[in-house]
Design an enzyme around this catalytic site. Structure first.
Site, short mmCIF file in Angstrom:
data_model
loop_
_atom_site.label_atom_id
_atom_site.label_comp_id
_atom_site.label_asym_id
_atom_site.label_seq_id
_atom_site.Cartn_x
_atom_site.Cartn_y
_atom_site.Cartn_z
CB CYS A 10 -11.99 -1.06 -2.15
SG CYS A 10 -11.31 -0.01 -0.84
CG ASN A 13 -10.25 5.35 -0.40
OD1 ASN A 13 -10.10 6.55 -0.27
ND2 ASN A 13 -9.39 4.63 -1.09
CB CYS A 15 -8.64 -2.63 3.12
SG CYS A 15 -9.16 -2.64 4.85
NE ARG A 16 -11.33 -4.59 -1.04
CZ ARG A 16 -12.55 -4.92 -1.43
NH1 ARG A 16 -12.72 -5.94 -2.25
NH2 ARG A 16 -13.59 -4.22 -1.03
CB SER A 17 -8.97 1.53 -3.30
OG SER A 17 -9.57 2.08 -2.16
CG ASP A 126 -13.09 -5.75 2.49
OD1 ASP A 126 -12.01 -5.47 3.08
OD2 ASP A 126 -14.13 -5.08 2.62
#
Length: 168
Positions: A10, A13, A15-17, A126
């Site tokens: 993301c 690095n 939140c999402r990943s 995001d």
């Protein structure tokens, strides 16, 4: 069986990943899957390098019995394009950034996460600037995607080892 290395990417690095990494690690913590995957995450930007995931990502993961608190953000580097079999971008912006910075011989490894995992050309949004419920939405999307990804990679791994039927 072939070992598979997967990198989730993301922007920062945090939140999402890291959530995707934690979810897939937990799913792979099953008999028969342990040790078959290398799973990591990174960001296209490096401004959070060394930081833990966003507290809201840590909290939503913890609510689902997954601990991502020890992860640390890092930026994608050129070695990643050689090391990982699959590099999965959370959104089209990060996908474009990865494709732009990779060597042509590695571009076949780079995909939009939801498109590769589920067949839907969809970004994982995001949640950083949104409300807490955005993290739950992202968690749910990532869990669905990681389950599909695991099914897909296990099917691919079985066919690589000659265990899949030619009619699949």
């Amino acid at each position: 069986m072939k070992h598979t290395a997967i990198l989730f990417v993301c922007m920062g690095n945090i939140c999402r990943s890291p959530l995707a990494e934690g979810i897939l690690r937990k799913l792979c913590d099953e008999p028969g899957l342990k040790g078959q995957y290398t799973i990591d995450s990174a960001g296209t930007g490096g401004w959070h390098a060394g930081d833990p995931p966003d507290p809201r990502s840590i909290a939503i993961a913890r609510q689902h019995e997954t601990d991502i608190s020890r992860q640390r953000a890092r930026q994608v580097n050129q070695t990643d394009f050689q090391t990982f079999d699959l590099i999965l971008a959370m959104d089209r912006t990060n996908l474009a950034n990865l494709l732009q910075t990779s060597a042509p011989e590695h571009r076949h490894k780079i995909h939009l996460f939801m498109e590769y995992a589920t067949g839907c050309w969809q970004d994982v949004p995001d949640p950083y600037y949104g409300a807490e419920n955005g993290f739950l939405r992202v968690y749910t999307m990532l869990l669905t995607g990681c389950r599909s990804l695991l099914e897909k990679t296990e099917l691919d791994r079985a066919s690589w080892s000659g265990k899949a039927s030619s009619t699949m």
